[in-house]
Design a protein around this motif. Sequence first.
Motif, PDB file in Angstrom:
ATOM      1  N   UNK A  57       3.524   6.937  12.213  1.00 27.38           N
ATOM      2  CA  UNK A  57       3.419   5.886  13.230  1.00 27.38           C
ATOM      3  C   UNK A  57       4.771   5.210  13.449  1.00 27.38           C
ATOM      4  N   UNK A  58       5.552   5.091  12.389  1.00 28.98           N
ATOM      5  CA  UNK A  58       6.872   4.451  12.497  1.00 28.98           C
ATOM      6  C   UNK A  58       7.849   5.289  13.309  1.00 28.98           C
ATOM      7  N   UNK A  59       7.561   6.553  13.497  1.00 28.84           N
ATOM      8  CA  UNK A  59       8.502   7.426  14.222  1.00 28.84           C
ATOM      9  C   UNK A  59       8.345   7.313  15.739  1.00 28.84           C
TER      10      UNK A  59
ATOM     11  N   UNK B 129      12.879   1.195  15.837  1.00 31.72           N
ATOM     12  CA  UNK B 129      13.261   0.100  14.943  1.00 31.72           C
ATOM     13  C   UNK B 129      12.306   0.168  13.767  1.00 31.72           C
ATOM     14  N   UNK B 130      12.739  -0.294  12.583  1.00 33.19           N
ATOM     15  CA  UNK B 130      11.887  -0.172  11.396  1.00 33.19           C
ATOM     16  C   UNK B 130      10.557  -0.881  11.601  1.00 33.19           C
ATOM     17  N   UNK B 131       9.462  -0.177  11.350  1.00 31.71           N
ATOM     18  CA  UNK B 131       8.136  -0.748  11.535  1.00 31.71           C
ATOM     19  C   UNK B 131       7.125   0.081  10.763  1.00 31.71           C
ATOM     20  N   UNK B 132       5.932  -0.483  10.607  1.00 27.11           N
ATOM     21  CA  UNK B 132       4.866   0.249   9.931  1.00 27.11           C
ATOM     22  C   UNK B 132       3.529  -0.209  10.500  1.00 27.11           C
ATOM     23  N   UNK B 133       2.583   0.702  10.591  1.00 25.81           N
ATOM     24  CA  UNK B 133       1.279   0.368  11.163  1.00 25.81           C
ATOM     25  C   UNK B 133       0.404  -0.412  10.188  1.00 25.81           C
TER      26      UNK B 133
ATOM     27  N   UNK C 270       0.835  -1.212   0.000  1.00 24.25           N
ATOM     28  CA  UNK C 270       0.000   0.000   0.000  1.00 24.25           C
ATOM     29  C   UNK C 270       0.866   1.256   0.000  1.00 24.25           C
ATOM     30  N   UNK C 271       0.249   2.368  -0.330  1.00 27.56           N
ATOM     31  CA  UNK C 271       1.019   3.619  -0.325  1.00 27.56           C
ATOM     32  C   UNK C 271       1.288   4.041   1.115  1.00 27.56           C
ATOM     33  N   UNK C 272       2.402   4.782   1.287  1.00 25.32           N
ATOM     34  CA  UNK C 272       2.739   5.295   2.617  1.00 25.32           C
ATOM     35  C   UNK C 272       1.654   6.263   3.072  1.00 25.32           C
ATOM     36  N   UNK C 273       1.198   6.095   4.316  1.00 28.03           N
ATOM     37  CA  UNK C 273       0.150   6.970   4.869  1.00 28.03           C
ATOM     38  C   UNK C 273       0.716   8.274   5.406  1.00 28.03           C
TER      39      UNK C 273
END
Length: 196
Positions: free
Chosen positions: A59-61, A65-69, A52-55
């Motif tokens: 949330x990752x900030x 550590x690298x992550x995404x909601x 999906x496109x970046x929202x």
Amino acid sequence: MNEENGTKKKLLVVNASKRRNGNSYALERHLAPRLESRADVVYFHVGEKDVRVCLACDGCKRRHEPSCVQPDDFTALIPEIDKCDAMLILAPVHWDQFPAQLKAFLDRTYSFMDFSQPDFSMAGRKDKKVGGFFFAGFGPVDVYKGMVETNLKSFATAGFRQCRAHVAGDANVPGSILEKPDDLKAAGEMADWLLA
Ligand SMILES: Cc1cc2nc3c(=O)[nH]c(=O)nc-3n(C[C@H](O)[C@H](O)[C@H](O)COP(=O)(O)O)c2cc1C
């Protein structure tokens, strides 16, 4: 083979074509024996995945550590992106640019960006290589090579600090890459550089 500890290198192959009979897939099949004899290879076919496109929600900030909601295939791939030694991208040029599915993939590496770090990166490894091998139907390959190099530099945030690009022109005919010795030689050299 990693000469320091005798283990195989880890290579991530990201194929961003939608043409299963096209040149990115033909080159992937051509290179597979060479790559798999020297590396543990993970294939990620972006066009077949849910990326999906970046929202831009940041949330990752909230984590370091690298992550995404977003619960999609890109988020599941984050550990592979972080731990691999190198990434090989195989893709077409679309309207003088990265194809949309690959641009979404690149945008999502924002999940590795950490503004609290001097180098803006929370990647676990920052010594990785990325090679981009692109196909163009009719456009100027030199201009496209500059475009690919510019985009590849953005993968530095995810720890890919060295990059190389090649654009094979006159590549509209599916599978025609296999008839082009100069481009195949460039592909072999890129593979060797990635796994050196
Ligand atoms: C939507 C779209 C846009 C394209 N834009 C370009 C372009 O700007 N320049 C170009 O040389 N070829 C362009 N092409 C042709 C592809 O780059 C070419 O067919 C390429 O070899 C496809 O790679 P593949 O077989 O790995 O999918 C475009 C093709 C599509 C479908």
